[in-house]
Design an enzyme around this catalytic site. Structure first.
Site, short mmCIF file in Angstrom:
data_model
loop_
_atom_site.label_atom_id
_atom_site.label_comp_id
_atom_site.label_asym_id
_atom_site.label_seq_id
_atom_site.Cartn_x
_atom_site.Cartn_y
_atom_site.Cartn_z
N ALA A 195 0.84 -1.20 0.00
CA ALA A 195 0.00 0.00 0.00
C ALA A 195 0.87 1.25 0.00
O ALA A 195 1.98 1.25 0.52
CB ALA A 195 -0.89 0.01 1.23
N ASP A 196 0.34 2.31 -0.59
CA ASP A 196 1.01 3.61 -0.47
C ASP A 196 0.17 4.49 0.46
O ASP A 196 -0.86 4.05 0.97
CB ASP A 196 1.24 4.26 -1.85
CG ASP A 196 -0.05 4.51 -2.61
OD1 ASP A 196 -1.14 4.63 -1.98
OD2 ASP A 196 0.02 4.62 -3.85
N SER A 197 0.60 5.71 0.68
CA SER A 197 -0.10 6.56 1.64
C SER A 197 -1.54 6.84 1.20
O SER A 197 -2.44 6.91 2.05
CB SER A 197 0.66 7.87 1.86
OG SER A 197 0.84 8.56 0.65
N ASP A 217 -3.48 4.78 -0.45
CA ASP A 217 -4.23 3.56 -0.13
C ASP A 217 -4.61 3.54 1.35
O ASP A 217 -5.74 3.20 1.70
CB ASP A 217 -3.39 2.31 -0.44
CG ASP A 217 -3.15 2.09 -1.92
OD1 ASP A 217 -4.02 2.42 -2.74
OD2 ASP A 217 -2.06 1.57 -2.25
#
Length: 78
Positions: free
Chosen positions: A33-35, A37
């Site tokens: 996940a990224d920020s 997400d």
């Protein structure tokens, strides 16, 4: 309840197997996940549980377990 709501949001947003999600699972390393997400996941949980997390709290989340703790705190503030 908190973990189940969080798992549903993670599966919905990241399309991962729910069996991969444990409290020690990291959002960035394990789930990819990224920020953005993480914000989407938190937003979904906030809507479902009718709670609100502070942005500064969200930015510090690295594991599923940390997110559960913050969700529980927010529920206690209701």
């Amino acid at each position: 309840m908190e973990l189940e709501a969080l798992k549903r949001a993670i599966v919905n947003i990241l399309k991962v197997d729910p069996g991969e999600i444990m409290e020690e699972t990291t959002f960035l390393g394990d789930l990819g996940a990224d920020s953005l997400d993480i914000y989407q996941i938190v937003n979904e949980v906030e809507d479902e549980l009718q709670i609100s997390l502070e942005e500064a709290e969200i930015e510090r989340i690295t594991t599923v377990g940390e997110a559960v703790v913050l969700i529980k705190k927010a529920e206690n503030r209701k």
